[in-house]
Design an enzyme around this catalytic site. Structure first.
Site, PDB file in Angstrom:
ATOM      1  N   CYS A 115       0.847  -1.189   0.000  1.00 33.36           N
ATOM      2  CA  CYS A 115       0.000   0.000   0.000  1.00 33.36           C
ATOM      3  C   CYS A 115       0.887   1.244   0.000  1.00 33.36           C
ATOM      4  CB  CYS A 115      -0.933   0.097   1.193  1.00 33.36           C
ATOM      5  SG  CYS A 115      -2.035  -1.302   1.333  1.00 33.36           S
TER       6      CYS A 115
ATOM      7  N   ARG B 109       3.570  -0.109  -5.005  1.00 33.49           N
ATOM      8  CA  ARG B 109       3.349  -0.678  -3.678  1.00 33.49           C
ATOM      9  C   ARG B 109       2.028  -1.437  -3.569  1.00 33.49           C
ATOM     10  NH1 ARG B 109       6.743   1.391  -0.012  1.00 33.49           N
ATOM     11  NH2 ARG B 109       5.365   0.735   1.654  1.00 33.49           N
TER      12      ARG B 109
ATOM     13  N   TRP C  89      -2.829  -2.645  -1.654  1.00 32.36           N
ATOM     14  CA  TRP C  89      -2.517  -4.042  -1.922  1.00 32.36           C
ATOM     15  C   TRP C  89      -3.257  -4.808  -0.838  1.00 32.36           C
ATOM     16  CZ3 TRP C  89      -0.140  -8.219   0.537  1.00 32.36           C
ATOM     17  CH2 TRP C  89       0.219  -9.283  -0.302  1.00 32.36           C
TER      18      TRP C  89
ATOM     19  N   ASN D 281      -1.041   2.083   5.780  1.00 31.03           N
ATOM     20  CA  ASN D 281      -0.211   1.035   5.174  1.00 31.03           C
ATOM     21  C   ASN D 281       0.338   0.183   6.311  1.00 31.03           C
ATOM     22  OD1 ASN D 281       3.186   1.117   3.943  1.00 31.03           O
ATOM     23  ND2 ASN D 281       1.717  -0.518   3.788  1.00 31.03           N
ATOM     24  N   GLY D 282       0.066  -1.120   6.259  1.00 33.63           N
ATOM     25  CA  GLY D 282       0.538  -2.010   7.318  1.00 33.63           C
ATOM     26  C   GLY D 282      -0.576  -2.958   7.723  1.00 33.63           C
TER      27      GLY D 282
ATOM     28  N   GLU E 100      16.842 -17.263  -9.703  1.00 37.93           N
ATOM     29  CA  GLU E 100      16.410 -15.887  -9.980  1.00 37.93           C
ATOM     30  C   GLU E 100      15.714 -15.805 -11.342  1.00 37.93           C
ATOM     31  OE1 GLU E 100      15.822 -13.386  -8.451  1.00 37.93           O
ATOM     32  OE2 GLU E 100      15.878 -11.718  -9.854  1.00 37.93           O
TER      33      GLU E 100
ATOM     34  N   LYS F 284      11.864 -14.572 -11.960  1.00 41.90           N
ATOM     35  CA  LYS F 284      11.531 -13.472 -12.884  1.00 41.90           C
ATOM     36  C   LYS F 284      10.443 -13.908 -13.852  1.00 41.90           C
ATOM     37  CE  LYS F 284      12.732 -10.767 -11.381  1.00 41.90           C
ATOM     38  NZ  LYS F 284      13.582 -10.597 -10.229  1.00 41.90           N
TER      39      LYS F 284
ATOM     40  N   GLU G 180       6.979 -14.393 -12.049  1.00 40.24           N
ATOM     41  CA  GLU G 180       6.261 -13.236 -11.513  1.00 40.24           C
ATOM     42  C   GLU G 180       5.710 -12.308 -12.582  1.00 40.24           C
ATOM     43  OE1 GLU G 180      10.164 -10.675  -9.986  1.00 40.24           O
ATOM     44  OE2 GLU G 180       8.295 -10.461  -8.915  1.00 40.24           O
TER      45      GLU G 180
ATOM     46  N   HIS H  88      16.772 -37.014  -9.545  1.00 40.42           N
ATOM     47  CA  HIS H  88      16.234 -37.621  -8.324  1.00 40.42           C
ATOM     48  C   HIS H  88      14.728 -37.425  -8.219  1.00 40.42           C
ATOM     49  CE1 HIS H  88      20.206 -38.701  -6.961  1.00 40.42           C
ATOM     50  NE2 HIS H  88      20.611 -37.507  -7.384  1.00 40.42           N
TER      51      HIS H  88
ATOM     52  N   LYS I 269       5.636  -4.019  -4.875  1.00 44.72           N
ATOM     53  CA  LYS I 269       7.091  -3.870  -4.849  1.00 44.72           C
ATOM     54  C   LYS I 269       7.650  -4.049  -3.442  1.00 44.72           C
ATOM     55  CE  LYS I 269      11.060  -2.577  -6.643  1.00 44.72           C
ATOM     56  NZ  LYS I 269      11.714  -3.638  -7.439  1.00 44.72           N
TER      57      LYS I 269
HETATM   58  O1  M6R Z   1      12.846  -4.830  -1.039  1.00 46.96           O
HETATM   59  P1  M6R Z   1      13.362  -6.222  -0.885  1.00 46.96           P
HETATM   60  O2  M6R Z   1      14.611  -6.472  -1.629  1.00 46.96           O
HETATM   61  O3  M6R Z   1      13.509  -6.635   0.566  1.00 46.96           O
HETATM   62  O4  M6R Z   1      12.244  -7.158  -1.516  1.00 46.96           O
HETATM   63  C1  M6R Z   1      12.351  -8.543  -1.442  1.00 46.96           C
HETATM   64  C2  M6R Z   1      11.395  -9.228  -2.402  1.00 46.96           C
HETATM   65  O5  M6R Z   1      10.082  -8.895  -2.091  1.00 46.96           O
HETATM   66  C3  M6R Z   1      11.681  -8.870  -3.852  1.00 46.96           C
HETATM   67  O6  M6R Z   1      12.999  -9.139  -4.201  1.00 46.96           O
HETATM   68  C4  M6R Z   1      10.727  -9.648  -4.779  1.00 46.96           C
HETATM   69  O7  M6R Z   1      11.021 -11.003  -4.745  1.00 46.96           O
HETATM   70  C5  M6R Z   1      10.813  -9.103  -6.208  1.00 46.96           C
HETATM   71  N1  M6R Z   1       9.503  -8.829  -6.702  1.00 46.96           N
HETATM   72  C6  M6R Z   1      11.377 -10.056  -7.189  1.00 46.96           C
HETATM   73  O8  M6R Z   1      11.456  -9.503  -8.452  1.00 46.96           O
END
Ligand code: M6R
Length: 608
Positions: free
Chosen positions: A2, A27, A74, A100-101, A481, A485, A488, A504, A603
């Site tokens: 948020c 956010r 969010w 937010n929270g 990673e 990517k 997501e 395995h 984010k």
């Molecule tokens: O702000 P941060 O690096 O702590 O965030 C961690 C994850 O939420 C962040 O890396 C998330 O996995 C990304 N969306 C991946 O692209």
């Protein structure tokens, strides 16, 4: 999650709030709303969906007034809907709140308030706040907010306005980010700096339980006991353009292209040939390092994947045992932490709730904590004993790219620093690795040129439902990673596997046409990797492999190959991740996905 904004000034609040929210949509973006004081009445406009829906609504029914708050959501408690959208208000709409929270004890508070006659309209935790403020209001808004938060458990950044005191905005934070912008005759609150950069560069960074009371006459910063706080203004030096798309179609592709610069900036002043490595103001002597019996690297998502590479680098170069943990697991598994523990938390935002909780847990047990973060003044940077910034610049796309490569650089710098202090590598070897590191920006630039192979591959495979990413050693870390990517932003299911582990069990899933992305940059594991590729090829997989230039033999085994410039094997992730980021991007574009704002994500994850 948020985003919140607030404005007190002489302008119309509505466009300022919308502009601010547009910079905070990263956010959360499942609903948005504003509350503005118009002629001493609270006017609220809110709706489900993207900010554009709210903008259209406000165009139809404009609200005029110079004091207001705004929110982009969010969803946590209650589905995305008009009713659950913020701002939330008390029954007679004299008090309005953006939040937010998460209010962890909201059910208890809701019951208690209901017993006092308060009625609830939404399913949110937030709705208890305007009712609590209403309950405690006795002529002073900040006093009422202070009393309200004393009843609340959990995390919050709040903006509160009221028709009882129509020129006033009260805000406070705990475990959720909040900054205060100071302009000429106007003031702002926001979850993040880009939201106010069009208006001012002067900000106050609030700490937990610090209040700000804003009126047309100025601002007051207060402790929760109501004592005045004197704080220095933080002047933002980076440009608002850094948070704009700059001609690119999406923030993600812009940020992928910014990596050579971000890598260079993160190395500057820390790595130079024939000079000792410096970690800014961090000092860890040989004795201190020898006293450390374990390093924990703790992080979430992409930052966790950077930590996995960090483990390989620190163990290989500095010979210190490293454990990498997912932050949400770390704090609840009763980890062994003491004064001999060094903890490195990695977080782009520096606000991720789980990572911060792990940081606090480590401090409580006497560990020294270094934060690797991209956001100056973030909670992680302020709470850790030491901070090593990644100089990636603002990262807006939800999918992290330049933050990851700069986190890798931070890991290598630390590993080399530890090695230098402990003497685990000869000075000649350290110079060799530094030399290679200094060439990474140019090599990253080179790697960015291979778009056509990736675009072609994406256009042929984007309809697939599943894909696999394989690698060994640090290639496996990069495979994780690459897989994240892809998932997501393109919503294609994928799994990353240590190539030797596939047989395995998971190899049962490989059939004719299954897409496999194979990373083969590790010299000592190259032959073994080729054997693993053959294992999936034999079962019909369509393999795209990434290898160092010169390893063209791999073409005999795979369907497509892409070559990245040769570097030290331990540094390969900085380059090999780039084609993976591009591949995910092109897949998502082919599928028509919303690249910068993938579904269900935000984010900054400031809830547990
Ligand atoms: O702000 P941060 O690096 O702590 O965030 C961690 C994850 O939420 C962040 O890396 C998330 O996995 C990304 N969306 C991946 O692209």
């Amino acid at each position: 999650m948020c985003g919140i904004v607030g404005y007190v000034g002489k302008k119309e609040a509505s466009p300022v709030l919308i502009n601010g929210l547009s910079k905070l949509e990263y956010r959360g973006y499942d609903s948005a709303g504003v509350a503005i004081i118009e002629n001493n009445k609270l006017k609220i406009s809110k709706c489900k969906g993207r900010l554009a829906n709210l903008e259209a609504k406000l165009q139809q029914e404009p609200i005029h007034g110079a004091v207001g708050i705004g929110h982009t959501r969010w969803a946590t408690h209650g589905e995305p809907s008009d009713l659950n959208s913020h701002p939330h208000s008390n029954e007679d709409e004299t008090i309005s709140v953006v939040h937010n929270g998460i209010i962890e004890n909201y059910l208890h508070l809701r019951e208690w308030l209901t017993s006092k006659g308060y009625k609830f309209m939404s399913e949110t935790d937030t709705e208890v706040i305007p009712h609590l403020v209403d309950y405690y209001y006795q002529g002073n808004l900040e006093d009422a907010v202070m009393k309200a938060i004393s009843k609340m458990d959990g995390s919050y950044a709040l903006g509160v306005v009221s028709t009882h005191e129509p020129g006033k905005l009260v805000a406070v934070r705990k475990d959720s980010p909040l900054i205060v912008g100071v302009g000429k005759d106007e003031f702002f609150i926001a979850s993040d700096i880009p939201a106010i950069l069009n208006y001012t560069r002067d900000v106050y960074l609030l700490n937990d339980k610090e209040f700000v009371v804003i009126t047309q006459d100025g601002i007051k910063l207060l402790t929760e006991e109501g004592d005045i706080i004197n704080k220095d203004i933080f002047h933002v030096t980076w440009n608002a353009d850094a948070a704009e798309k700059g001609g690119y179609e999406h923030f993600m592709i812009k940020e992928i292209h910014e990596q050579p610069k971000a890598i260079r900036d993160t190395m500057t002043s820390r790595i130079a040939l024939e000079k000792p490595i410096t970690l800014d103001k961090i000092s860890l002597t040989k004795e201190q390092l020898e006293n450390i019996d374990k390093v924990y690297i703790v992080a979430c998502g992409t930052a966790y994947h950077a930590g996995v590479v960090g483990k390989y680098a620190i163990e290989q170069l500095a010979r210190i045992p490293v454990e990498v943990d997912i932050a949400s697991e770390f704090r609840y598994r009763n980890p062994i932490i003491n004064e001999k523990t060094l903890m490195i938390v990695v977080s782009q935002s520096g606000e991720t709730a789980d990572t911060l909780a792990a940081l606090r847990e480590a401090k409580k047990h006497g560990a020294r904590v270094i934060a690797v973060t991209n956001v100056v003044g973030s909670s992680a940077s302020r709470e850790a004993h030491d901070v090593l910034y990644t100089w990636a610049g603002p990262e807006i796309a939800v999918a992290s790219t330049k933050a990851y490569t700069t986190q890798l650089i931070a890991m290598y710098i630390m590993a080399l620093y530890f090695a230098e202090q402990k003497g685990t590598l000869s000075s000649e070897r350290i110079e060799e690795i530094k030399k290679e590191m200094l060439q990474l920006p140019e090599k990253a630039e080179e790697t960015l040129k291979h778009k056509d192979v990736l675009q072609r591959f994406a256009s042929k495979t984007y309809m697939h439902k599943d894909m696999f990413f394989l690698g060994r050693g640090v290639d496996y870390a990069v495979a994780m990673e690459g897989s994240l990517k892809l998932k997501e932003i393109s919503y294609i299911h994928s799994e990353a596997y240590a190539a030797g582990e596939l047989k395995h069990g998971t190899i049962a899933l490989i059939e004719n046409g299954t897409v496999v992305i194979a990373l083969a940059t590790q010299d000592n594991l190259f032959e073994k990797m080729v054997s693993n590729i053959k294992e999936v090829k034999t079962r019909g997989a369509n393999v795209l492999a990434f290898a160092f230039e010169g390893n063209n033999d791999i073409e005999k085994t795979v369907d497509s190959a892409l070559y990245i410039p040769k570097t030290e094997t331990v540094l390969a992730p900085v380059l090999s991740v780039i084609p993976l980021q591009l591949l995910a991007y092109y897949m998502a574009v082919q599928k028509g996905c919303d690249v910068d704002k993938p579904r269900n994500l935000a984010k900054s994850v400031t809830v547990e």
